[in-house]
Every structure is written in structure tokens, then in C-alpha cells.
Design a protein around this motif. Structure first.
Motif, mmCIF file in Angstrom:
data_model
loop_
_atom_site.group_PDB
_atom_site.id
_atom_site.type_symbol
_atom_site.label_atom_id
_atom_site.label_comp_id
_atom_site.label_asym_id
_atom_site.label_seq_id
_atom_site.Cartn_x
_atom_site.Cartn_y
_atom_site.Cartn_z
ATOM 1 N N ILE A 6 -11.533 -2.772 9.249
ATOM 2 C CA ILE A 6 -11.332 -1.632 8.344
ATOM 3 C C ILE A 6 -10.323 -0.655 8.937
ATOM 4 O O ILE A 6 -9.433 -0.151 8.234
ATOM 5 C CB ILE A 6 -12.673 -0.939 8.062
ATOM 6 C CG1 ILE A 6 -13.602 -1.883 7.286
ATOM 7 C CG2 ILE A 6 -12.463 0.368 7.295
ATOM 8 C CD1 ILE A 6 -14.976 -1.315 7.035
ATOM 9 N N PHE A 7 -10.428 -0.402 10.239
ATOM 10 C CA PHE A 7 -9.501 0.522 10.885
ATOM 11 C C PHE A 7 -8.083 -0.056 10.930
ATOM 12 O O PHE A 7 -7.109 0.659 10.683
ATOM 13 C CB PHE A 7 -9.979 0.850 12.299
ATOM 14 C CG PHE A 7 -11.051 1.897 12.337
ATOM 15 C CD1 PHE A 7 -10.738 3.223 12.572
ATOM 16 C CD2 PHE A 7 -12.381 1.561 12.106
ATOM 17 C CE1 PHE A 7 -11.721 4.186 12.596
ATOM 18 C CE2 PHE A 7 -13.379 2.518 12.133
ATOM 19 C CZ PHE A 7 -13.050 3.843 12.374
ATOM 20 N N VAL A 8 -7.977 -1.337 11.227
ATOM 21 C CA VAL A 8 -6.651 -1.958 11.288
ATOM 22 C C VAL A 8 -5.989 -1.955 9.916
ATOM 23 O O VAL A 8 -4.823 -1.556 9.764
ATOM 24 C CB VAL A 8 -6.745 -3.395 11.841
ATOM 25 C CG1 VAL A 8 -5.390 -4.094 11.736
ATOM 26 C CG2 VAL A 8 -7.221 -3.379 13.288
ATOM 27 N N VAL A 9 -6.743 -2.364 8.898
ATOM 28 C CA VAL A 9 -6.183 -2.414 7.540
ATOM 29 C C VAL A 9 -5.853 -1.003 7.045
ATOM 30 O O VAL A 9 -4.780 -0.763 6.475
ATOM 31 C CB VAL A 9 -7.165 -3.117 6.580
ATOM 32 C CG1 VAL A 9 -6.677 -3.007 5.140
ATOM 33 C CG2 VAL A 9 -7.323 -4.584 6.962
ATOM 34 N N GLY A 10 -6.780 -0.062 7.265
ATOM 35 C CA GLY A 10 -6.521 1.310 6.843
ATOM 36 C C GLY A 10 -5.297 1.899 7.513
ATOM 37 O O GLY A 10 -4.493 2.593 6.879
ATOM 38 N N GLY A 11 -5.125 1.614 8.800
ATOM 39 C CA GLY A 11 -3.956 2.114 9.515
ATOM 40 C C GLY A 11 -2.666 1.504 9.004
ATOM 41 O O GLY A 11 -1.678 2.209 8.770
ATOM 42 N N VAL A 12 -2.668 0.186 8.808
ATOM 43 C CA VAL A 12 -1.466 -0.497 8.331
ATOM 44 C C VAL A 12 -1.078 0.008 6.933
ATOM 45 O O VAL A 12 0.109 0.209 6.639
ATOM 46 C CB VAL A 12 -1.686 -2.020 8.320
ATOM 47 C CG1 VAL A 12 -0.543 -2.729 7.603
ATOM 48 C CG2 VAL A 12 -1.825 -2.548 9.746
ATOM 49 N N LEU A 13 -2.054 0.238 6.066
ATOM 50 C CA LEU A 13 -1.760 0.700 4.709
ATOM 51 C C LEU A 13 -1.295 2.147 4.664
ATOM 52 O O LEU A 13 -0.746 2.595 3.650
ATOM 53 C CB LEU A 13 -3.004 0.534 3.828
ATOM 54 C CG LEU A 13 -3.437 -0.897 3.521
ATOM 55 C CD1 LEU A 13 -4.682 -0.916 2.655
ATOM 56 C CD2 LEU A 13 -2.306 -1.657 2.827
ATOM 57 N N THR A 14 -1.521 2.895 5.743
ATOM 58 C CA THR A 14 -1.063 4.286 5.789
ATOM 59 C C THR A 14 0.437 4.372 6.045
ATOM 60 O O THR A 14 1.118 5.269 5.520
ATOM 61 C CB THR A 14 -1.813 5.052 6.906
ATOM 62 O OG1 THR A 14 -3.214 4.995 6.648
ATOM 63 C CG2 THR A 14 -1.377 6.511 6.960
ATOM 64 N N ILE A 15 0.968 3.456 6.816
ATOM 65 C CA ILE A 15 2.374 3.502 7.226
ATOM 66 C C ILE A 15 3.339 3.542 6.033
ATOM 67 O O ILE A 15 4.298 4.328 6.044
ATOM 68 C CB ILE A 15 2.689 2.318 8.161
ATOM 69 C CG1 ILE A 15 1.870 2.450 9.460
ATOM 70 C CG2 ILE A 15 4.177 2.242 8.465
ATOM 71 C CD1 ILE A 15 1.985 1.253 10.387
ATOM 72 N N PRO A 16 3.136 2.731 4.968
ATOM 73 C CA PRO A 16 4.088 2.778 3.843
ATOM 74 C C PRO A 16 4.202 4.150 3.185
ATOM 75 O O PRO A 16 5.260 4.474 2.635
ATOM 76 C CB PRO A 16 3.511 1.744 2.861
ATOM 77 C CG PRO A 16 2.750 0.792 3.718
ATOM 78 C CD PRO A 16 2.163 1.637 4.801
ATOM 79 N N PHE A 17 3.152 4.957 3.229
ATOM 80 C CA PHE A 17 3.239 6.281 2.617
ATOM 81 C C PHE A 17 4.164 7.191 3.416
ATOM 82 O O PHE A 17 4.866 8.033 2.850
ATOM 83 C CB PHE A 17 1.847 6.887 2.475
ATOM 84 C CG PHE A 17 1.008 6.226 1.429
ATOM 85 C CD1 PHE A 17 1.194 6.522 0.086
ATOM 86 C CD2 PHE A 17 0.064 5.272 1.772
ATOM 87 C CE1 PHE A 17 0.445 5.893 -0.883
ATOM 88 C CE2 PHE A 17 -0.696 4.640 0.808
ATOM 89 C CZ PHE A 17 -0.508 4.950 -0.530
ATOM 90 N N GLY A 18 4.168 7.037 4.739
ATOM 91 C CA GLY A 18 5.124 7.783 5.540
ATOM 92 C C GLY A 18 6.555 7.345 5.251
ATOM 93 O O GLY A 18 7.457 8.181 5.111
ATOM 94 N N ILE A 19 6.768 6.034 5.140
ATOM 95 C CA ILE A 19 8.105 5.512 4.824
ATOM 96 C C ILE A 19 8.547 5.994 3.451
ATOM 97 O O ILE A 19 9.715 6.358 3.236
ATOM 98 C CB ILE A 19 8.095 3.974 4.905
ATOM 99 C CG1 ILE A 19 7.786 3.524 6.340
ATOM 100 C CG2 ILE A 19 9.432 3.400 4.444
ATOM 101 C CD1 ILE A 19 7.588 2.029 6.489
ATOM 102 N N TRP A 20 7.611 6.016 2.500
ATOM 103 C CA TRP A 20 7.923 6.485 1.145
ATOM 104 C C TRP A 20 8.392 7.943 1.163
ATOM 105 O O TRP A 20 9.364 8.304 0.494
ATOM 106 C CB TRP A 20 6.687 6.312 0.259
ATOM 107 C CG TRP A 20 6.859 6.841 -1.140
ATOM 108 C CD1 TRP A 20 7.938 6.663 -1.965
ATOM 109 C CD2 TRP A 20 5.925 7.624 -1.877
ATOM 110 N NE1 TRP A 20 7.730 7.289 -3.165
ATOM 111 C CE2 TRP A 20 6.507 7.878 -3.143
ATOM 112 C CE3 TRP A 20 4.655 8.121 -1.593
ATOM 113 C CZ2 TRP A 20 5.853 8.624 -4.112
ATOM 114 C CZ3 TRP A 20 4.008 8.856 -2.552
ATOM 115 C CH2 TRP A 20 4.589 9.117 -3.808
ATOM 116 N N LEU A 21 7.709 8.794 1.930
ATOM 117 C CA LEU A 21 8.103 10.198 1.996
ATOM 118 C C LEU A 21 9.485 10.362 2.623
ATOM 119 O O LEU A 21 10.240 11.277 2.246
ATOM 120 C CB LEU A 21 7.062 11.006 2.782
ATOM 121 C CG LEU A 21 5.696 11.193 2.105
ATOM 122 C CD1 LEU A 21 4.794 12.078 2.971
ATOM 123 C CD2 LEU A 21 5.842 11.792 0.711
#
Length: 433
Positions: free
Chosen positions: A406-421
């Protein structure tokens, strides 16, 4: 936009460029005192409910009562902050919370307090925060020079981070030496002192300041719709709100599962830090909270000192913070030892702090004064719903799959939002409103 049609509040000592420090110091001090008292009591109440009921259902209802009202009321609170006296909207919730806290204290002392009363008081306290939070965030730009906003927001964030360390420690001491009804008066006392500090802030309201307060209450819903349309009209504001909500859902919510991760991942491991040995579950959980909180404090302190002079693009700083949060959250799930885990947890707190203040500063800069309350109301609502909704998904999932996943998946899915911004910042550069 015609500035004559919205509220204007100016500092009465505007002629002196240094006078802004006085009202800002009064506001931050008052809010810090109110926050520490409220946090101490919140911890004490939750621990009392745990010890008295030992019921997961009770704690679930208590958590919902402590979170959901703030998320709902913030929509109205944002509209009210744009229409009415912001100082009053900061003071009155504290007064109401103090009053219901006294009522709860008297009921506990007389042994007539049932669970329902605890839930009602928690809900009222949460609703009060829903009114107060947008008012504070929209009031700060009116008493702070624009060039100093990131620094002031960072100081405010540091104060809140210090509270994360101090409040549970103080609450733990008080719970061992005082009955709950007496502990509740800590919040009452700090609320009264905090109200006094905010009341000392001197502002001058122009005639235009009365426009919002003269409008009928039936237009509040229209104001809310206007605020939502306004936020969606500007890509930078819209993107921050959406990204913040999703990060709360996929990243902040799983962080509430660190207790399970510690228990399952590091059972039997000991860590000798020199001054202490982490051997029991309680030691490790305390170290977990401490590592994250220290990261938050250091991050806020960095922004309040060198950061405010070095970083000028809040969107880029927020995007980098989201990327860092994603990498470090995934790192929590991949940590092979307790020492590595605590270091990564410190970095998570650091990145979280580096993202909070730029978010507030960016929205304060890019929203017009007559819309700031509603924009911050939306931010509180989006984040307020994102975290509990995430818990509804990831909490049960932690009993089905390895919590590390859960932590690995949650962390990986967070990165695209930073790239999007980062892409949003390149496509739509910052504009002054």
C-alpha cells in the motif's frame, strides 16, 4: 475585477512599513495558543474513549465526528470569510468551542456524560474549525505584505509542526495526573487567551467592507457556486485543488497506517540510538511520530528562514514536494531496517512541510481578496474528504494485502501529480491578481 465591490480591510497603522509584524505576531500567537490547547484536549478525549470503550466502532464514529463536519462547513466558512468580518470569524468559533468544552467538562464531573455528548462536542469543535480555517488563511494576506507571505506561512506551518510534537507529550503527562474534566479547561484557557490576542489586532474597515455583510443569507449558496466556478476558471488554482485532494487520498490517508506497518514490519527488531534503545512497540511508535514531526519542524524552519529568500516559484516547490513525498512514501514500504525506516519517515515529514506552506502562499497570491475565503474553503473540503475516503479504501485493504505494498503503490501514484503541476506551471505561468 472591480475592487470597489468587495471587502477591503487595512491595518490602521499602515503608514509604518514595519507595523505589519505586530498584527501578524498577534494572529499567529493567538492561533498557536488555541491550537495547542485544542490538540491536547483532542488527544485526551480520544485516549479517554479508547480506555473507556475499547471499541473500534466508537473510534470510527469519533474520527468521523472530528473530520467530516470541518470538511462540510468549510464550504460555507469560505463564503462567510469573503462576506463578513474575518476577525470575528476567527474569534467566534474559539468562543463556541470553549463553551461546549465547559459543558462537556461539567457533564463528565457530574458523571452524566454519555458517548453521544462526546460525539456532539467533537462535531461542534470540527465545525468550528471549518469556519475558522478559511478565515485565518484569507485574513493573513490582508495583514501581511505579499513579499513576506511565504515566510509567514512557513512560520505558521512550523508552529503547527511543533504542536504535533508537544501536544501528545503534554496530553500524556496530563492524562496521568489529572481527570479528563480538568484537562478540558486547558483548551478553555488557551482559547480565551488566544481570543484576546486576536482581538488586539487593529484593522480599519472601509465603507466597502460593509458590502458583503449587508447581503442576504440566501446568497451564501450562490457565493459557494461562484467560488467553485472561480476556482475552476483558473488552471493553476484548479490544478492545486485537484492535486491536493488526490494526494490526500492516495498518500496522506495511507500514512495513518504507519502503526500497522511498524507492528508488522519491525516486530522483534531493536534499535540502539545511543541515548535510548527502541525495543517495545510503544518505543517504536513514539519514534515513528517523532521522526515525522521533526521533519515537519525542520522543513517549516527552512522555509521560514532561507527558503523564503531562495524559492520564488511556489508551484514548482509544491510539485517537488509532492514528488519527494511520493518517493519517500514508497521508501517507507521498502525500508529493510528500523533505522532506515525512521530516516525515510523524517524525509516524509520534511517533504510534507515543504509542500504545505507553498500551497497556502500560492492560493493567497493567485486568488483575489474577495475570493480567498471560498478558495481556502474548497481546499479544506477537498483535503478533508480525501483523507477519510482514502482510509475507507486502504484501511480494509491493509487486512487483505501486505501493508508495505500500500505504501509503495501510494507513493508511486503520488509522483505523477507533482509532474503534472510542473507541466501546469510551464503552460500557465503565475499571474498577479
Amino acid at each position: 475585477m472591480n475592487n470597489r465591490n468587495h471587502r477591503k480591510i487595512t491595518i490602521s497603522t499602515h503608514s509604518n512599513p514595519h507595523d505589519w509584524r505586530i498584527p501578524v505576531a498577534l494572529l499567529l500567537t493567538g492561533q498557536a495558543l488555541s491550537l495547542i490547547g485544542s490538540s491536547i484536549v483532542q488527544y485526551a478525549v480520544f485516549w479517554y474513549l479508547v480506555m473507556q470503550t475499547d471499541s473500534g466502532a466508537t473510534m470510527t464514529v469519533a474520527m468521523l465526528c472530528a473530520c467530516v463536519p470541518q470538511a462540510v462547513v468549510s464550504l460555507f466558512g469560505g463564503a462567510w470569510a469573503d462576506r463578513w468580518n474575518k476577525k470575528a470569524l476567527i474569534i467566534l468559533p474559539d468562543a463556541l468551542i470553549a463553551a461546549v468544552t465547559v459543558m462537556l467538562s461539567l457533564s463528565i464531573a457530574r458523571r452524566i456524560a454519555g458517548l453521544a455528548l462526546f460525539f456532539v462536542v467533537l462535531a461542534i469543535r470540527s465545525a468550528g474549525a471549518g469556519v475558522q480555517s478559511p478565515a485565518v488563511q484569507s485574513f493573513l494576506p490582508q495583514i501581511t505584505p505579499e513579499s513576506k507571505l511565504l515566510r509567514v506561512n512557513s512560520i505558521n506551518g512550523t508552529i503547527q509542526s511543533v504542536n504535533l510534537i508537544a501536544a501528545p507529550a503534554i496530553a500524556a503527562v496530563l492524562v496521568n495526573v489529572m481527570p479528563l474534566w480538568a484537562i478540558l479547561y486547558v483548551d478553555v484557557t488557551t482559547a480565551v487567551v488566544g481570543i484576546a490576542f486576536v482581538a488586539l489586532i487593529r484593522v480599519r474597515r472601509t465603507r466597502d467592507a460593509e458590502v458583503g455583510s449587508e447581503r442576504g443569507a440566501d446568497s451564501v449558496f450562490a457565493d459557494m457556486r461562484t467560488g467553485l466556478r472561480y476556482a475552476w476558471r483558473y488552471p493553476r488554482i484548479r490544478s492545486v485543488l485537484i492535486a491536493y485532494a488526490f494526494v490526500c487520498f492516495i498518500n496522506i490517508a495511507p500514512m495513518n497506517l504507519t502503526l500497522i506497518l511498524m507492528n508488522r514490519g519491525f516486530t522483534g527488531q531493536q534499535l540502539d540510538l545511543g541515548f535510548t534503545v527502541l525495543s517495545t512497540a510503544a518505543d517504536k511508535l513514539a519514534a515513528n511520530e517523532m521522526a515525522w514531526s521533526v521533519g515537519m519542524v525542520i522543513g517549516g524552519a527552512l522555509l521560514a528562514t532561507v527558503g523564503a529568500r531562495v524559492f520564488h516559484n511556489n508551484m514548482v516547490l509544491l510539485a517537488c514536494a509532492f514528488i519527494g513525498m511520493g518517493v519517500c512514501t514508497a521508501g517507507l514500504g521498502l525500508s529493510p531496517t528500523l533505522l532506515v525506516y525512521l530516516f525515510v519517515d523524517f524525509l516524509v515529514g520534511l517533504c510534507t512541510s515543504l509542500g504545505s506552506s507553498p500551497t497556502f502562499t500560492l492560493l493567497q497570491h493567485e486568488s483575489t481578496p474577495d475570493m480567498r475565503g471560498r478558495v481556502f474553503g474548497l481546499l479544506t473540503t477537498f483535503s478533508g474528504f480525501g483523507t477519510p475516503l482514502g482510509m475507507l479504501v486502504f484501511g480494509p485493504l491493509a487486512d487483505v494485502v501486505d501493508v508495505r505494498v500500500i505504501f509503495v503503490v501510494g507513493g508511486v501514484l503520488t509522483i505523477p501529480f507533482g509532474i503534472w503541476l510542473l507541466r501546469v506551471d510551464r503552460r500557465w505561468p503565475a499571474v498577479s491578481r
